[in-house]
Motif scaffolding. Structure first.
Motif, PDB file in Angstrom:
ATOM      1  N   GLY A  97       0.801  -1.207  -0.091  1.00  0.00           N
ATOM      2  CA  GLY A  97       0.100   0.076   0.043  1.00  0.00           C
ATOM      3  C   GLY A  97       0.799   1.231   0.016  1.00  0.00           C
ATOM      4  O   GLY A  97       2.176   1.171   0.309  1.00  0.00           O
ATOM      5  N   GLY A  98       0.180   2.205  -0.516  1.00  0.00           N
ATOM      6  CA  GLY A  98       1.019   3.556  -0.547  1.00  0.00           C
ATOM      7  C   GLY A  98       0.426   4.409  -1.377  1.00  0.00           C
ATOM      8  O   GLY A  98      -1.030   4.211  -2.074  1.00  0.00           O
ATOM      9  N   PRO A  99       0.747   5.493  -1.856  1.00  0.00           N
ATOM     10  CA  PRO A  99       0.086   6.652  -2.760  1.00  0.00           C
ATOM     11  C   PRO A  99       0.392   6.119  -4.161  1.00  0.00           C
ATOM     12  O   PRO A  99       1.223   5.435  -4.348  1.00  0.00           O
ATOM     13  N   ALA A 100      -0.839   6.157  -4.826  1.00  0.00           N
ATOM     14  CA  ALA A 100      -0.997   5.757  -6.013  1.00  0.00           C
ATOM     15  C   ALA A 100      -1.074   6.819  -7.021  1.00  0.00           C
ATOM     16  O   ALA A 100      -1.682   7.804  -6.989  1.00  0.00           O
ATOM     17  N   GLY A 101      -0.634   6.682  -8.227  1.00  0.00           N
ATOM     18  CA  GLY A 101      -0.627   7.582  -9.534  1.00  0.00           C
ATOM     19  C   GLY A 101      -2.370   7.975  -9.613  1.00  0.00           C
ATOM     20  O   GLY A 101      -2.375   8.979 -10.430  1.00  0.00           O
ATOM     21  N   ALA A 102      -2.936   6.834  -9.554  1.00  0.00           N
ATOM     22  CA  ALA A 102      -4.467   7.038  -9.957  1.00  0.00           C
ATOM     23  C   ALA A 102      -5.102   8.227  -9.086  1.00  0.00           C
ATOM     24  O   ALA A 102      -6.139   8.789  -9.759  1.00  0.00           O
ATOM     25  N   PHE A 103      -4.593   8.304  -7.981  1.00  0.00           N
ATOM     26  CA  PHE A 103      -5.143   9.490  -7.116  1.00  0.00           C
ATOM     27  C   PHE A 103      -4.838  10.811  -7.198  1.00  0.00           C
ATOM     28  O   PHE A 103      -5.201  11.752  -6.658  1.00  0.00           O
ATOM     29  N   ILE A 104      -3.673  11.072  -8.390  1.00  0.00           N
ATOM     30  CA  ILE A 104      -3.118  12.435  -8.538  1.00  0.00           C
ATOM     31  C   ILE A 104      -4.081  13.305  -8.758  1.00  0.00           C
ATOM     32  O   ILE A 104      -4.364  14.546  -8.298  1.00  0.00           O
ATOM     33  N   VAL A 105      -4.970  13.007  -9.826  1.00  0.00           N
ATOM     34  CA  VAL A 105      -6.084  13.902 -10.223  1.00  0.00           C
ATOM     35  C   VAL A 105      -7.026  14.341  -9.110  1.00  0.00           C
ATOM     36  O   VAL A 105      -7.294  15.484  -8.788  1.00  0.00           O
ATOM     37  N   ALA A 271     -18.373  19.632   2.370  1.00  0.00           N
ATOM     38  CA  ALA A 271     -17.872  20.161   1.434  1.00  0.00           C
ATOM     39  C   ALA A 271     -17.003  18.998   0.526  1.00  0.00           C
ATOM     40  O   ALA A 271     -16.760  18.718  -0.692  1.00  0.00           O
ATOM     41  N   VAL A 272     -16.319  18.218   1.655  1.00  0.00           N
ATOM     42  CA  VAL A 272     -15.302  17.408   1.152  1.00  0.00           C
ATOM     43  C   VAL A 272     -15.930  15.908   0.958  1.00  0.00           C
ATOM     44  O   VAL A 272     -15.156  14.759   0.240  1.00  0.00           O
ATOM     45  N   LEU A 273     -17.258  15.593   1.346  1.00  0.00           N
ATOM     46  CA  LEU A 273     -17.914  14.468   1.220  1.00  0.00           C
ATOM     47  C   LEU A 273     -17.667  13.833  -0.308  1.00  0.00           C
ATOM     48  O   LEU A 273     -17.315  12.490  -0.317  1.00  0.00           O
ATOM     49  N   PRO A 274     -17.996  14.513  -1.195  1.00  0.00           N
ATOM     50  CA  PRO A 274     -17.889  14.177  -2.657  1.00  0.00           C
ATOM     51  C   PRO A 274     -16.259  13.383  -2.960  1.00  0.00           C
ATOM     52  O   PRO A 274     -16.148  12.370  -3.533  1.00  0.00           O
ATOM     53  N   SER A 275     -15.349  14.098  -2.399  1.00  0.00           N
ATOM     54  CA  SER A 275     -14.112  13.861  -2.627  1.00  0.00           C
ATOM     55  C   SER A 275     -13.751  12.507  -1.812  1.00  0.00           C
ATOM     56  O   SER A 275     -13.162  11.600  -2.352  1.00  0.00           O
ATOM     57  N   ALA A 276     -14.203  12.114  -0.745  1.00  0.00           N
ATOM     58  CA  ALA A 276     -14.204  11.376   0.263  1.00  0.00           C
ATOM     59  C   ALA A 276     -14.874   9.969  -0.516  1.00  0.00           C
ATOM     60  O   ALA A 276     -14.126   8.843  -0.505  1.00  0.00           O
ATOM     61  N   ILE A 277     -15.880  10.093  -1.140  1.00  0.00           N
ATOM     62  CA  ILE A 277     -16.541   9.056  -1.891  1.00  0.00           C
ATOM     63  C   ILE A 277     -15.721   8.707  -3.045  1.00  0.00           C
ATOM     64  O   ILE A 277     -15.754   7.691  -3.474  1.00  0.00           O
ATOM     65  N   ALA A 278     -15.095   9.403  -3.701  1.00  0.00           N
ATOM     66  CA  ALA A 278     -14.352   9.415  -4.933  1.00  0.00           C
ATOM     67  C   ALA A 278     -13.095   8.706  -4.346  1.00  0.00           C
ATOM     68  O   ALA A 278     -12.891   7.608  -4.981  1.00  0.00           O
ATOM     69  N   PHE A 279     -12.601   9.065  -3.379  1.00  0.00           N
ATOM     70  CA  PHE A 279     -11.436   8.312  -2.916  1.00  0.00           C
ATOM     71  C   PHE A 279     -11.665   6.828  -2.552  1.00  0.00           C
ATOM     72  O   PHE A 279     -11.093   5.885  -2.849  1.00  0.00           O
ATOM     73  N   THR A 280     -12.861   6.604  -1.875  1.00  0.00           N
ATOM     74  CA  THR A 280     -13.490   5.457  -1.523  1.00  0.00           C
ATOM     75  C   THR A 280     -13.704   4.383  -2.884  1.00  0.00           C
ATOM     76  O   THR A 280     -13.084   3.556  -2.791  1.00  0.00           O
ATOM     77  N   LEU A 281     -14.383   4.793  -3.743  1.00  0.00           N
ATOM     78  CA  LEU A 281     -14.700   4.075  -4.781  1.00  0.00           C
ATOM     79  C   LEU A 281     -13.422   3.669  -5.572  1.00  0.00           C
ATOM     80  O   LEU A 281     -13.217   2.531  -6.032  1.00  0.00           O
ATOM     81  N   LEU A 282     -12.426   4.781  -5.889  1.00  0.00           N
ATOM     82  CA  LEU A 282     -11.156   4.277  -6.499  1.00  0.00           C
ATOM     83  C   LEU A 282     -10.247   3.421  -5.708  1.00  0.00           C
ATOM     84  O   LEU A 282      -9.688   2.568  -6.280  1.00  0.00           O
ATOM     85  N   GLY A 283     -10.090   3.749  -4.424  1.00  0.00           N
ATOM     86  CA  GLY A 283      -9.295   3.103  -3.587  1.00  0.00           C
ATOM     87  C   GLY A 283      -9.612   1.765  -3.595  1.00  0.00           C
ATOM     88  O   GLY A 283      -8.824   0.729  -3.742  1.00  0.00           O
ATOM     89  N   ALA A 284     -10.978   1.431  -3.346  1.00  0.00           N
ATOM     90  CA  ALA A 284     -11.750  -0.141  -3.308  1.00  0.00           C
ATOM     91  C   ALA A 284     -11.293  -0.674  -4.722  1.00  0.00           C
ATOM     92  O   ALA A 284     -10.799  -1.862  -4.728  1.00  0.00           O
ATOM     93  N   ILE A 285     -11.416   0.017  -5.816  1.00  0.00           N
ATOM     94  CA  ILE A 285     -11.238  -0.677  -7.066  1.00  0.00           C
ATOM     95  C   ILE A 285      -9.651  -0.993  -7.323  1.00  0.00           C
ATOM     96  O   ILE A 285      -9.510  -2.048  -7.680  1.00  0.00           O
ATOM     97  N   GLU A 286      -9.015   0.209  -7.074  1.00  0.00           N
ATOM     98  CA  GLU A 286      -7.543  -0.165  -7.164  1.00  0.00           C
ATOM     99  C   GLU A 286      -6.857  -1.185  -6.271  1.00  0.00           C
ATOM    100  O   GLU A 286      -5.940  -2.063  -6.708  1.00  0.00           O
ATOM    101  N   SER A 287      -7.457  -1.393  -5.006  1.00  0.00           N
ATOM    102  CA  SER A 287      -6.801  -2.107  -4.239  1.00  0.00           C
ATOM    103  C   SER A 287      -7.084  -3.504  -4.287  1.00  0.00           C
ATOM    104  O   SER A 287      -6.313  -4.451  -4.452  1.00  0.00           O
ATOM    105  N   LEU A 288      -8.505  -3.885  -4.677  1.00  0.00           N
ATOM    106  CA  LEU A 288      -8.866  -5.165  -5.033  1.00  0.00           C
ATOM    107  C   LEU A 288      -8.267  -5.700  -6.384  1.00  0.00           C
ATOM    108  O   LEU A 288      -7.901  -6.772  -6.626  1.00  0.00           O
ATOM    109  N   LEU A 289      -8.171  -4.724  -7.354  1.00  0.00           N
ATOM    110  CA  LEU A 289      -7.435  -5.134  -8.764  1.00  0.00           C
ATOM    111  C   LEU A 289      -6.192  -5.473  -8.309  1.00  0.00           C
ATOM    112  O   LEU A 289      -5.600  -6.250  -9.085  1.00  0.00           O
TER     113      LEU A 289
END
Length: 580
Positions: A97-105, A271-289
């Motif tokens: 685990g760690g920072p991932a390029g997919a999260f840069i945006v 205000a940051v809830l949409p960002s948190a949801i995006a982090f969650t969705l992408l993080g789950a996909i990336e980690s399981l992939l």
């Protein structure tokens, strides 16, 4: 005195089974590895693998943080804290685990909109969401993301990452802050082209060339670190006028900061809830992939829900130390497997090695040119694009190509979360269309006798027009209910008895159940009958739940047995016994 009497009440086997199931789902792989017997030779193998991964993660963590708008120290903190917790609690033996390029945006957009405090709060909230998804056992559903969607958004992210590195790659001097969206960014960069720094561009191209050469000539060597070290030495010894970590960020600290909770404010949380949801969705996909990739390389099986819980804990831990979002990283996980890791201890040691660098060699990081890290990220962006898969999906079918291109273009020009949601919805619609066309109904002709003629009773029934037999094949659901229902409505009027053979139907839904119930009720009002054959117990229970039951319809095991009952002409038989 009498000894206390022990209760003889038997334990509930279902409760015991559920407890064992819960333990199996959420037991970290570290515990499994230790239970199997962890020896000194295993530790040595994990130590070598952990050092190898740390060498790869060191420049990447800082480069990803800088590209995201964070500091290189935050990248290292994310890799150290997040990486350690992912391996400690995770459901994969080899996940790093760690920072991932997919999260840069996403990270860059969050910092731009809500500041660093907003990013840390969004990371904390994302950790809570990931842990909740894991405990609710929803990890299986994350795997339903279509393959064209993952290829599309990964390629789109790669394009955005490369575009974000154009300024440090060429040492451009912008007249205004660099915009985030690609459409707004490109004109600003184009206007700044006259300010290209030849020295910076040459250093960045040298870093790219070194990585490519090392990968080709010595693929097992740490090309990214070699490129950064060599270009840093050249820049420092030659006194080249290029921006470095020291000039841009003042260096990195020599240790972890004290943990503290992010600042909670209701307005900021909303205000940051949409960002948190995006982090969650992408993080789950990336980690399981990433865990699936590790499984494919090792033949092991990961625990998806346990992995999501670990990702949640890692994100919470990272935010407490000032880091940002953590996920499983495919490149570093693959490196870990190839380096001979035995279990999660390698991931924990990789974090320890990174902490050692931070404590002992932090002053040296000040000399690293930003152009070198930009060159590293340019190579990473190129590697992220699954070029063969992209081309294959474009040729595969119009549906796959449409999902791929829509996801890819929305990622680049709109928003990553929107791209995933729209791509998933489009993929689901195309799947429903394909499934509906794969479901069909056809008349079933009675089998011939050995002499080539039809059996006498069956021949009498069909020739007299008393019975018509149709077989339905495929999933009987809302996507196919309209076309199948229209056909059966027409054929049901051609004979008093309609026999439906559903032996090739794996499932039905409420729409299909109501469709058949409507046909059966209409048939019964006209004095006819519908007989359903070939259903399993679970399928019959679904029919019963939707009102498809005797005396509205009659059930039988096979078409042959249904025809025999019809030949017996028993008007009192409503099929209840056959449905048992």
């Amino acid at each position: 005195m009498h000894a206390p009497v022990k209760s003889s009440r038997p334990r509930d086997p279902r409760a015991q089974s559920e407890k064992a199931r819960f333990s199996e789902l959420f037991k970290p792989k570290l515990v499994t590895v230790l239970e199997e017997g962890y020896r000194l030779s295993h530790f040595r193998a994990d130590a070598v693998a952990g050092l190898t991964v740390a060498i790869v993660a060191l420049p990447l963590s800082m480069a990803i943080a800088i590209a995201s708008g964070a500091t290189p120290a935050q990248g290292l903190i994310t890799a150290i804290v997040g990486g350690f917790l992912v391996s400690l609690f995770g459901g994969s033996r080899h996940q790093i685990g760690g920072p991932a390029g997919a999260f840069i945006v996403l990270v860059a957009a969050t910092i731009q909109a809500h500041g660093m405090g907003g990013l840390i709060l969004a990371t904390f909230l994302s950790g809570l969401m990931l842990a909740a998804i894991g405990f609710l056992r929803l990890g299986t559903y994350i795997k339903f993301i279509p393959y064209p969607v993952t290829v599309g958004f990964t390629a789109g992210i790669a394009v955005i990452i490369f575009a974000s590195q154009l300024t440090p790659l060429f040492g451009l001097t912008l007249g205004s802050p660099e915009p985030g969206p690609l459409i707004e960014k490109l004109p600003v960069i184009f206007a700044a082209l006259p300010t290209v720094s030849p020295v910076t561009a040459a250093l960045a191209l040298a870093a790219i060339g070194i990585v490519v050469a090392v990968r080709k000539l010595k693929p097992h060597w740490p090309g990214l670190l070699i490129a950064v070290v060599l270009t840093t030495l050249v820049a420092a010894l030659a006194g080249l006028p290029v921006a470095t970590i020291g000039t841009a960020f003042g260096g990195i600290p020599s240790g972890l900061p004290a943990p503290s909770l992010p600042a909670f404010d209701l307005d900021l949380v909303i205000a940051v809830l949409p960002s948190a949801i995006a982090f969650t969705l992408l993080g789950a996909i990336e980690s399981l992939l990433s865990a699936v990739v590790a499984d494919g390389m090792t033949g092991r099986r990961h625990r998806s829900n346990c992995e999501l819980v670990a990702q949640g804990v890692a994100n919470i831990g990272s935010s407490l130390f000032g880091g940002f979002c953590v996920t499983g990283t495919i490149a570093r996980t693959a490196t870990n497997v190839r380096a001979g890791a035995v279990g999660p201890v390698s991931g924990m040691l990789h974090a320890v090695f990174l902490l050692g660098f931070m404590m002992l060699a932090a002053p040296l990081a000040s000399y690293i040119p930003l152009a070198s890290l930009a060159g590293v990220l340019a190579v990473v962006a190129w590697s992220m694009v699954e070029k063969h898969a992209f081309a294959t999906l474009l040729r595969a079918s119009w549906g796959d190509a449409a999902v791929l291109l829509v996801t890819f273009l929305l990622t680049i020009f709109r928003d990553l979360t929107e791209a995933i949601v729209v791509g998933f919805a489009l993929g689901a619609l195309i799947f429903i269309h394909r499934m509906s066309t794969a479901t069909f109904a056809e008349p079933l002709v009675a089998e011939d006798e050995p002499d080539g003629s039809a059996g006498p009773d069956e021949d009498r029934l069909t020739q007299q027009g008393d019975v018509i037999v149709y077989r339905v094949s495929g999933a009987l659901f809302f996507g196919a209910a309209a076309s199948i229902g229209s056909l059966l409505d027409r054929v049901a009027t051609s004979a008093p008895v309609l026999v439906l053979d559903l032996s090739a139907v794996p499932m039905i839904d409420s729409t299909a159940g109501e469709m058949i119930a409507s046909i059966a009720r209409s048939k019964k009002r006209r004095g006819g009958r519908v007989v359903i054959t070939g259903t399993t117990g679970p399928l019959r229970r679904e029919f019963f739940a939707h009102g498809v039951a005797p005396p509205v319809v009659r059930f039988d095991r096979t078409v042959d047995s249904a025809l025999r009952r019809l030949r017996s002409a028993d008007p009192t038989d409503d099929g209840a016994s056959a449905a048992q």
